[in-house]
Design a protein around this motif. Structure first.
Motif, short mmCIF file in Angstrom:
data_model
loop_
_atom_site.label_atom_id
_atom_site.label_comp_id
_atom_site.label_asym_id
_atom_site.label_seq_id
_atom_site.Cartn_x
_atom_site.Cartn_y
_atom_site.Cartn_z
N PRO A 171 0.83 -1.20 0.00
CA PRO A 171 0.00 0.00 0.00
C PRO A 171 0.87 1.25 0.00
CG PRO A 171 -0.59 -1.49 1.81
CD PRO A 171 0.67 -2.01 1.21
N ARG A 172 0.40 2.31 -0.65
CA ARG A 172 1.12 3.57 -0.59
C ARG A 172 0.16 4.73 -0.85
NH1 ARG A 172 2.37 2.36 -6.35
NH2 ARG A 172 2.23 4.35 -7.46
N GLU A 173 0.57 5.93 -0.37
CA GLU A 173 -0.25 7.10 -0.61
C GLU A 173 0.07 7.61 -2.02
OE1 GLU A 173 -1.82 10.42 2.30
OE2 GLU A 173 0.22 10.93 1.69
N VAL A 174 -0.96 7.73 -2.88
CA VAL A 174 -0.71 8.14 -4.26
C VAL A 174 -1.05 9.61 -4.49
CG1 VAL A 174 -0.79 5.92 -5.43
CG2 VAL A 174 -2.94 7.06 -4.88
N VAL A 175 -1.97 10.12 -3.69
CA VAL A 175 -2.38 11.53 -3.71
C VAL A 175 -2.61 11.84 -2.24
CG1 VAL A 175 -4.33 13.06 -4.35
CG2 VAL A 175 -3.46 11.40 -6.01
N PRO A 176 -2.36 13.09 -1.76
CA PRO A 176 -2.61 13.35 -0.34
C PRO A 176 -4.02 12.90 0.07
CG PRO A 176 -1.49 15.21 -1.33
CD PRO A 176 -1.80 14.25 -2.46
N GLY A 177 -4.10 12.06 1.09
CA GLY A 177 -5.40 11.59 1.56
C GLY A 177 -5.96 10.41 0.78
N VAL A 178 -5.20 9.90 -0.18
CA VAL A 178 -5.66 8.73 -0.95
C VAL A 178 -4.57 7.66 -0.92
CG1 VAL A 178 -6.45 7.83 -3.17
CG2 VAL A 178 -7.00 10.19 -2.51
N SER A 179 -4.88 6.53 -0.29
CA SER A 179 -3.93 5.43 -0.21
C SER A 179 -4.39 4.31 -1.13
CB SER A 179 -3.85 4.95 1.24
OG SER A 179 -2.84 3.99 1.36
N MET A 180 -3.42 3.68 -1.81
CA MET A 180 -3.74 2.63 -2.78
C MET A 180 -3.18 1.30 -2.31
SD MET A 180 -2.73 2.52 -6.83
CE MET A 180 -1.08 1.82 -6.91
N PHE A 181 -3.99 0.25 -2.40
CA PHE A 181 -3.53 -1.10 -2.06
C PHE A 181 -3.95 -2.04 -3.19
CE2 PHE A 181 -3.73 -4.60 1.50
CZ PHE A 181 -2.74 -5.31 0.83
N PRO A 182 -3.01 -2.44 -4.05
CA PRO A 182 -3.36 -3.38 -5.13
C PRO A 182 -3.49 -4.79 -4.56
CG PRO A 182 -1.30 -2.17 -5.59
CD PRO A 182 -1.61 -2.02 -4.13
N VAL A 183 -4.60 -5.45 -4.87
CA VAL A 183 -4.80 -6.85 -4.43
C VAL A 183 -4.91 -7.75 -5.65
CG1 VAL A 183 -5.88 -6.31 -2.21
CG2 VAL A 183 -7.31 -6.52 -4.25
N ARG A 184 -4.48 -9.01 -5.47
CA ARG A 184 -4.53 -9.99 -6.54
C ARG A 184 -5.98 -10.35 -6.82
NH1 ARG A 184 -3.85 -15.37 -5.89
NH2 ARG A 184 -3.39 -14.98 -3.70
N THR A 185 -6.35 -10.38 -8.11
CA THR A 185 -7.74 -10.71 -8.49
C THR A 185 -7.74 -11.49 -9.80
OG1 THR A 185 -7.92 -8.63 -9.73
CG2 THR A 185 -8.77 -8.61 -7.47
N PRO A 186 -8.87 -12.18 -10.10
CA PRO A 186 -9.00 -12.84 -11.40
C PRO A 186 -9.44 -11.80 -12.42
CG PRO A 186 -10.91 -13.30 -10.04
CD PRO A 186 -10.01 -12.43 -9.23
N THR A 187 -8.52 -11.01 -12.92
CA THR A 187 -8.86 -9.92 -13.83
C THR A 187 -8.34 -10.23 -15.22
OG1 THR A 187 -8.84 -7.52 -14.07
CG2 THR A 187 -6.83 -8.53 -13.23
N LEU A 188 -8.52 -9.28 -16.12
CA LEU A 188 -8.17 -9.50 -17.51
C LEU A 188 -6.66 -9.34 -17.73
CD1 LEU A 188 -9.44 -9.83 -20.42
CD2 LEU A 188 -9.33 -7.34 -20.55
N PRO A 189 -5.96 -10.41 -18.17
CA PRO A 189 -4.53 -10.28 -18.43
C PRO A 189 -4.28 -9.18 -19.49
CG PRO A 189 -5.23 -12.58 -18.58
CD PRO A 189 -6.47 -11.75 -18.48
N PRO A 190 -3.15 -8.48 -19.45
CA PRO A 190 -1.99 -8.74 -18.60
C PRO A 190 -2.13 -8.23 -17.16
CG PRO A 190 -1.58 -6.83 -20.01
CD PRO A 190 -2.92 -7.38 -20.40
#
Ligand SMILES: [Zn+2]
Length: 272
Positions: free
Chosen positions: A4-23
């Motif tokens: 997780p990391r803050e990408v914009v002040p007050g907005v934190s991002m956490f990428p999680v693994r999912t069954p999504t569209l490759p790539p």
């Protein structure tokens, strides 16, 4: 491992693994706000990722006030019920999303509508109903920071599908891209890939690219119709309309072609 990391002040991002569209392999979840926190994209169906995500959500400094799904796709909303129950907070989603979700027993649902304002302490976000990719798709617009939580309207490094058999609508999608263009955003936070810091260029390209493809689909249809004396099948049309796309992607292209044909037919533009 993506942290997780803050990408914009007050907005934190956490990428999680999912069954999504490759790539793509992950869905970005976001925590919006400091004093009050809204968690966007209850995305992952995998137990190990869910445990980590919940630990992250519970570790927020502020009070978690809700979980929001931008739309109903499995790589965005598969934990909607589970996370809302685990955190004892309401699920926020558009009614067209809610009706497509299962596993909402015991969950308080707050239906979102276009234009409504979500206040999170000092931050506020405007709900934009942006159908096209999915009927209930919403974006969240922070006008003060000129930042858009973009869901699946755009992706960084992968393609956006418009599935006509699951409520996708190409005409709506293009119209909503143009609406987003008018916002004058400086940052787009997509559900897949890194933040986008040149929204004007990216959205302009998306609109241009879809219109170019629509024209190729129309031209291929007209040409094959004249040649065969009947409407061409998708598998006959795709190699022509997507002659610039590698053959192994033609199955995905067929769904996109279908979405373009639905739009063209509705607009009376396939008539010879
Ligand atoms: Zn999606």
């Amino acid at each position: 491992m993506l942290r997780p990391r803050e990408v914009v002040p007050g907005v934190s991002m956490f990428p999680v693994r999912t069954p999504t569209l490759p790539p793509a392999t992950h869905t970005n979840t976001y925590a919006l706000g400091r004093e009050e926190v809204l968690l966007v994209e209850p995305a992952t169906p995998y137990e190990d990722e869910r445990r980590e995500w919940l630990a992250w959500a519970r570790g927020r400094e502020g009070r978690v006030v809700g979980v929001l799904a931008t739309h109903h796709h499995v790589d965005h909303a598969s934990a909607a019920g589970a996370f809302a129950r685990a955190l004892a907070v309401p699920l926020l989603a558009h009614p067209s999303t809610v009706e497509r979700l299962t596993d909402l027993d015991g969950v308080t649902v707050r239906a979102l509508s276009d234009g409504e304002k979500l206040v999170l302490g000092h931050a506020s976000y405007r709900v934009l109903h942006t159908p096209g990719h999915a009927p209930g798709h919403v974006c969240l617009w922070n006008a003060a920071q000129k930042t858009l939580i973009a869901g699946d309207m755009v992706a960084n490094g992968s393609t956006i599908l418009i599935p006509p058999d699951d409520g996708g609508d190409m005409a709506d999608y293009i119209a909503q891209l143009e609406r987003l263009l008018d916002l004058g955003a400086t940052t787009l936070l997509p559900a897949h890939g890194e933040p986008i810091d040149d929204p004007h260029a990216v959205l302009t390209y998306y609109v241009k690219h879809r219109r170019m493809r629509e024209e190729k689909v129309r031209a291929a249809f007209v040409r094959l119709f004249a040649e065969f004396g009947r409407a061409p099948e998708l598998h006959e049309l795709v190699p022509l309309a997507y002659d610039d796309t590698p053959a192994h992607l033609h199955l995905i292209a067929a769904a996109a072609a279908e979405a373009h044909l639905v739009k063209l037919r509705r607009e009376g533009r396939l008539d010879p």
